[in-house]
Design a protein around this motif. Structure first.
Motif, PDB file in Angstrom:
ATOM      1  N   ASP A   1     -15.600  44.569   1.906  1.00 36.00           N
ATOM      2  CA  ASP A   1     -17.062  44.318   2.418  1.00 36.00           C
ATOM      3  C   ASP A   1     -16.937  43.971   3.966  1.00 36.00           C
ATOM      4  OD1 ASP A   1     -17.984  44.616  -0.256  1.00 36.00           O
ATOM      5  OD2 ASP A   1     -18.192  42.409  -0.643  1.00 36.00           O
TER       6      ASP A   1
ATOM      7  N   LEU B   1     -16.525  47.386   5.858  1.00 35.83           N
ATOM      8  CA  LEU B   1     -17.851  48.210   5.633  1.00 35.83           C
ATOM      9  C   LEU B   1     -18.766  47.661   6.548  1.00 35.83           C
ATOM     10  CD1 LEU B   1     -18.146  48.613   1.596  1.00 35.83           C
ATOM     11  CD2 LEU B   1     -17.757  50.391   3.396  1.00 35.83           C
TER      12      LEU B   1
ATOM     13  N   ALA C   1      -9.886  51.251  -2.741  1.00 33.96           N
ATOM     14  CA  ALA C   1     -11.266  51.481  -2.450  1.00 33.96           C
ATOM     15  C   ALA C   1     -11.088  53.018  -1.769  1.00 33.96           C
ATOM     16  CB  ALA C   1     -11.803  50.627  -1.310  1.00 33.96           C
TER      17      ALA C   1
ATOM     18  N   SER D   1     -11.065  55.548  -4.632  1.00 30.89           N
ATOM     19  CA  SER D   1     -12.193  55.512  -5.599  1.00 30.89           C
ATOM     20  C   SER D   1     -13.469  56.242  -4.766  1.00 30.89           C
ATOM     21  CB  SER D   1     -12.760  54.017  -5.995  1.00 30.89           C
ATOM     22  OG  SER D   1     -13.085  53.272  -4.921  1.00 30.89           O
TER      23      SER D   1
ATOM     24  N   LYS E   1     -15.063  54.435  -2.299  1.00 30.21           N
ATOM     25  CA  LYS E   1     -15.988  53.250  -1.857  1.00 30.21           C
ATOM     26  C   LYS E   1     -15.639  53.441   0.000  1.00 30.21           C
ATOM     27  CE  LYS E   1     -17.286  48.485  -2.270  1.00 30.21           C
ATOM     28  NZ  LYS E   1     -16.972  47.269  -3.215  1.00 30.21           N
TER      29      LYS E   1
END
Length: 448
Positions: free
Chosen positions: A31, A34, A437, A440, A442
């Motif tokens: 997070d 991101l 991540a 996947s 993400k």
């Protein structure tokens, strides 16, 4: 002042600074990454993630924001210095003073901000332990590296505490001081490697970039176009005209220079500019190369513009009272380096804050691995890293208070060894989470 530093141990003792434990509500490292991506150039984010995915040390280099969140939860003595903010073993190197003297010190200041001194020290020792593992070494070797850093840091703080403020301001780790120290204390392998770094840094100059970053065209010498790593653009990511933003930015930058340096810069003609991807943690910010010519093509000048965003430390320490993030970076660099680049300055456009420095002027970095520091020379260079950090903290803080807190025993060293081992494990867990991540989908990632 020494006694004051020692008394601070009653608030936060030296054993406690080695403590690290995750809170149940820890923010996810994914997070955090991101969130950073939201303020960066979107097309560069996959490249940033690809560079961080190379190994745990590369991930650590790009994860200054992640560690800042973790350090905020650890015991920390309230002794203020100007923090580098992204302190690790590859953020040291050689650079030229304004008098063209070759010196060694910290060379990355994007995250600089005043804060508690142990934040830099903790990030440095963690990076050293991670780098030791990257070299295939065990915890015992890593512990030796960490102890060399801490011992050198403490020793040099005590020396800096005993000299006058003016002499401290003039205390650089120049090539002469390095050579003398190496001949006394370093191995033959380290002396040889250091000599090579010094010779290489001396050869790094503006003239050396001709042909590497440029090509000859019908219009004259121009920067090479190699998208996406270096490219000429007409519009910014926000849709602004680059030519207009450049004019606005360079006029703003010139106002930050002293009159003599402004005069020198105005002797040069601005010929070309291109956006360039640099580093690991900086990927995604707006960085440019500016090419100038002086009396003729044999008098080149290359400047680097780097976007300055809010420091990753800002949520945890009071923001500094500067008009722009570029000014914050320049102020911090001047405090920590003491004799920065001749063309160091800052500016602002309608879209970004930035700072400018020479791209290459007797600059030489430190790397870890096959083409850099190896297991034979790392122990000696660890001492150099501790020396350089002590020099920076003594310049910007109070060396006597720092020395009083750190003391002459190995109590603080013991704690930081414990911290380095624990955080190295945490970094590996975060790195594995990061790779999952990417796998996947993400997190975006360029081909590796």
């Amino acid at each position: 002042r020494m006694a004051l530093g020692k008394s601070i141990r009653k608030q936060v003792n030296r054993t406690s600074i080695g403590q690290f434990a995750l809170e149940s509500k820890r923010q996810s490292p994914i997070d955090i990454l991101l969130s950073q991506a939201e303020t960066r150039i979107s097309e560069y984010i996959p490249i940033r993630h690809a560079r961080m995915a190379a190994d745990p040390f590369a991930f650590f280099r790009g994860g200054a924001a992640i560690m800042a969140h973790d350090l905020a939860k650890t015991p920390s003595p309230p002794i203020k210095v100007q923090l580098c903010g992204d302190m690790h073993v590859s953020n040291f190197g050689f650079f030229s003073t304004s008098e063209h003297q070759l010196v060694f010190g910290i060379n990355d200041f994007d995250e600089t901000l005043p804060g508690n001194f142990d934040w830099d020290l903790k990030r440095l020792v963690a990076s050293a332990m991670i780098a030791a593992q990257q070299l295939g070494q065990d915890d015992a070797y890593g512990e030796m590296i960490v102890r060399n850093i801490c011992r050198s840091y403490r020793k040099n703080l005590h020396q800096y505490a005993a000299i006058s403020y003016i002499d401290l301001k003039r205390s650089y780790i120049d090539d002469k001081a390095l050579t003398i120290a190496a001949e006394k204390y370093a191995s033959i392998a380290s002396q040889k490697y250091l000599k090579g770094l010094i010779e290489k840094a001396r050869k790094n100059n503006n003239q050396g970039l001709i042909g590497k970053l440029t090509e000859r065209t019908a219009e004259g010498i121009r920067l090479i176009n190699n998208p996406p790593f270096i490219e000429h653009l007409e519009l910014s990511v926000h849709g602004g005209k680059i030519s207009e933003l450049n004019d606005e930015g360079i006029n703003s930058y010139i106002q930050s220079l002293t009159l003599d340096r402004k005069h020198l810069l105005l002797c040069y003609k601005w010929v070309d500019w291109a956006r360039k991807i640099v580093g690991v943690g900086s990927v995604g910010t707006s960085c440019w190369v500016l090419y100038f010519e002086g009396r003729d093509e044999n008098d080149p000048l290359f400047l680097q513009t780097k976007q300055a965003q809010r420091s990753v430390l800002a949520p945890f320490f009071p923001d500094t009272p500067f008009g722009s993030e570029g000014e914050r970076v320049v102020h911090g660099q001047c405090l920590l380096q003491g004799a920065p680049d001749l063309f160091l300055g800052f500016g602002r456009t309608a879209e970004i804050d930035f700072y400018i420095r020479q791209l290459r002027d007797m600059k030489g970095g430190i790397s870890i691995g096959s083409d850099g520091i190896n297991t034979k020379v790392f122990p000696d260079f660890a001492k150099l890293f501790g020396w350089a950090l002590a020099n920076a903290h003594a310049r910007s803080g109070d060396a006597a208070i720092l020395a009083g807190y750190c003391g002459k025993s190995e109590a603080m060293d013991d704690s930081l060894v414990e911290f380095a081992i624990t955080y190295t494990k945490q970094n590996k867990q975060d790195y594995d989470t990061f790779l999952r991540a990417i796998n996947s989908g993400k997190l975006s990632c360029a081909p590796r």
